[in-house]
Design a protein around this motif. Sequence first.
Motif, short mmCIF file in Angstrom:
data_model
loop_
_atom_site.label_atom_id
_atom_site.label_comp_id
_atom_site.label_asym_id
_atom_site.label_seq_id
_atom_site.Cartn_x
_atom_site.Cartn_y
_atom_site.Cartn_z
N LEU A 20 0.84 -1.20 0.00
CA LEU A 20 0.00 0.00 0.00
C LEU A 20 0.87 1.24 0.00
O LEU A 20 1.83 1.34 0.76
CB LEU A 20 -0.88 0.01 1.26
CG LEU A 20 -1.64 1.31 1.55
CD1 LEU A 20 -2.78 1.52 0.57
CD2 LEU A 20 -2.17 1.31 2.99
N ARG A 21 0.53 2.20 -0.86
CA ARG A 21 1.12 3.53 -0.80
C ARG A 21 0.08 4.51 -0.31
O ARG A 21 -1.03 4.57 -0.85
CB ARG A 21 1.63 3.96 -2.19
CG ARG A 21 2.93 3.34 -2.61
CD ARG A 21 3.30 3.70 -4.03
NE ARG A 21 2.52 2.93 -5.00
CZ ARG A 21 2.58 3.09 -6.33
NH1 ARG A 21 3.37 4.03 -6.84
NH2 ARG A 21 1.86 2.34 -7.14
N MET A 22 0.42 5.26 0.72
CA MET A 22 -0.44 6.34 1.17
C MET A 22 0.13 7.64 0.63
O MET A 22 1.26 8.03 0.95
CB MET A 22 -0.54 6.36 2.69
CG MET A 22 -1.28 5.15 3.25
SD MET A 22 -1.54 5.23 5.04
CE MET A 22 -2.77 6.54 5.14
N ALA A 23 -0.64 8.30 -0.23
CA ALA A 23 -0.14 9.47 -0.95
C ALA A 23 -0.26 10.75 -0.15
O ALA A 23 0.28 11.78 -0.55
CB ALA A 23 -0.88 9.61 -2.28
N GLN A 24 -1.00 10.70 0.98
CA GLN A 24 -1.17 11.91 1.78
C GLN A 24 -0.87 11.61 3.25
O GLN A 24 -1.65 11.88 4.14
CB GLN A 24 -2.58 12.47 1.61
CG GLN A 24 -2.89 12.85 0.16
CD GLN A 24 -4.12 13.71 0.02
OE1 GLN A 24 -4.37 14.63 0.79
NE2 GLN A 24 -4.91 13.42 -1.00
N PHE A 25 0.32 11.06 3.46
CA PHE A 25 0.78 10.75 4.81
C PHE A 25 1.67 11.88 5.29
O PHE A 25 2.40 12.48 4.51
CB PHE A 25 1.54 9.43 4.83
CG PHE A 25 1.57 8.77 6.18
CD1 PHE A 25 0.54 7.93 6.57
CD2 PHE A 25 2.61 9.00 7.07
CE1 PHE A 25 0.56 7.33 7.82
CE2 PHE A 25 2.64 8.39 8.31
CZ PHE A 25 1.61 7.55 8.69
N TYR A 26 1.63 12.16 6.60
CA TYR A 26 2.31 13.34 7.13
C TYR A 26 3.32 13.00 8.22
O TYR A 26 3.12 12.08 9.03
CB TYR A 26 1.29 14.31 7.71
CG TYR A 26 0.46 15.02 6.68
CD1 TYR A 26 0.98 16.05 5.91
CD2 TYR A 26 -0.87 14.65 6.47
CE1 TYR A 26 0.21 16.71 4.96
CE2 TYR A 26 -1.65 15.30 5.53
CZ TYR A 26 -1.11 16.33 4.77
OH TYR A 26 -1.88 16.97 3.83
N ASN A 27 4.39 13.81 8.26
CA ASN A 27 5.34 13.81 9.37
C ASN A 27 5.24 15.15 10.10
O ASN A 27 4.30 15.92 9.86
CB ASN A 27 6.76 13.54 8.86
CG ASN A 27 7.14 14.46 7.71
OD1 ASN A 27 6.98 15.68 7.79
ND2 ASN A 27 7.65 13.90 6.62
N ALA A 28 6.21 15.46 10.95
CA ALA A 28 6.17 16.69 11.75
C ALA A 28 7.13 17.76 11.24
O ALA A 28 7.42 18.71 11.95
CB ALA A 28 6.45 16.38 13.21
N SER A 29 7.64 17.61 10.04
CA SER A 29 8.44 18.61 9.30
C SER A 29 9.86 18.83 9.80
O SER A 29 10.56 19.68 9.25
CB SER A 29 7.71 19.97 9.23
OG SER A 29 7.86 20.74 10.39
N ARG A 30 10.33 18.06 10.78
CA ARG A 30 11.70 18.22 11.26
C ARG A 30 12.13 16.93 11.97
O ARG A 30 11.30 16.18 12.49
CB ARG A 30 11.79 19.41 12.22
CG ARG A 30 13.21 19.93 12.51
CD ARG A 30 13.74 20.85 11.43
NE ARG A 30 15.05 21.40 11.71
CZ ARG A 30 15.27 22.54 12.37
NH1 ARG A 30 14.26 23.24 12.85
NH2 ARG A 30 16.50 22.99 12.53
#
Length: 531
Positions: free
Chosen positions: A62-72
């Motif tokens: 599975l690829r999740m195209a709108q997955f997020y991290n915390a930017s740092r």
Amino acid sequence: MILKLLTAFLVLSLFVSPALQLPAKKPNIIVILADDMGYSDIGSFGSEIKTPHLDEMAKNGLRMAQFYNASRCCPTRASLLTGLFQHQAGVGDMVNCRKQPAYQGYLNQNCVTIAEALKQSGYKTYMAGKWHVGTKPEYWPIKRGFDRYFGLIDGASSYFGNEPYRPNQKLTIALDDQEYKPEKGYYMTNAFADHAVEFVEQHPKDQPFFLYVAFTSPHWPLHALPEDIAKYRGTYAKGWDKLREERYRRMQESGILTKNTKLSPRDPKIPSWETLSAEEKKSWEDNMAVYAAMIDRMDQNIGRIQQKLKETGQDHNTVILFLSDNGASHEDIKPTNFLPAIYESSKKPSSDPSSFTAYGMRGANLSNTPFRQYKHWEYEGGTATPFIAFGPSIVKPGRIDQRPGHIIDIMATCLDLAGGTYPKTYKGNAVTPTEGVSLVPLFRGTTWKGHDALFFEHEGHRAVRQGDWKLVSEFPENRWELYNLKTDRSELQDVSAKEPERVKQLAALYDAWAQRAGVIPFAELGKSKGE
């Protein structure tokens, strides 16, 4: 009749693919984290870089195209490990120790790590790679639930050793709870994988394991092995403009980007490729060849870990999750931040092993195709990560999902896979309730509740996403911008003036979250440094 039906069922079950069967025992879980790698930097997310092992996982997972991290770096690691927003875990900014509890610079006692939580479900726990959520020995991985550890305690280092690169700095490579001195021939990416493979090989077969592999690749300095660099000589001669267009086209064709997603314009601080001198072009091509080689080598080592799983008969009962800790890094090696000798070495070609270079904004703008902005900001270019989930017995293959997920979900996902529960207390301390939701239903292709809203803050940069709407601002302007990500994933059309009520509603959501999570306005907190 019943006997015939039962016999037929048993015969049929012999021919059912193992990929369709539930695991007979608790699955092994591997989380692999890349460092400073942009959204489009692996093949299955549009890149020209050779990542066959990750691509195969994407094809069969599975690829999740709108997955997020915390930017740092630090905030993402704290959040991923604990299932909390980073402020709740005590790492609201970097590893600088402050008196404010949300910014103390190391994991607090009111959170548990995935390793600590899974040990209660009978798991052995291992880590190889970058820690960066507590530099003192009492905060190291062995103290936070990991049975074995090898890696870099700090944020960045030479890939060929652990020489300090900033004034008054000490870098530490550790094996379990002892400092480790690199041997001759050391290359950090290989060394992390060497120990990960060793942990898998030595693991008792009657027990499930959790393995967290946190590569430093492709974080600066740009250090790669000659045989890997050679693969990419000439690859970047066409320049960033054409390469961004090619990646964008592949991303749309594969379904990673929806058809209405636009390619953001080249960063206005970056000139047209055609205006560069031959020397400037050569320098950038060299940077990119080394950068690509670093990701290539990381993929090779992921393949080594997978091969060891096969050799030990554990490949069909292992779930692997892959993602990056933030968007691509625009950072350069500047004389104000680095030791004089390090700054001088930054002037050498990246392919020189004695160099200490970064690819800067010009490389990061390509890596973050199709988005704008970079690591540190809360625009998609800072927070969007390529995410792959692979597990032959658990993850339904061959899908791309456009629903938003977040690093806070990793904890809940691991516990769901393990059949475990999130503790209310740990070692006598009350544990902050997890913020994430399990991704396992999504892995299986069943109903998934997702998130009502997701929140972001780093050094004054802020965002909240609810449904398709995202409210975002950057420090110090602190002006809210509003984007409809369904029609404008690249955040090119600010519609805040047309939607004042929506801005007000989302801003109120953010303010309530910030107060609950312990966020302190950055102007009050003061600026900090780190990777």
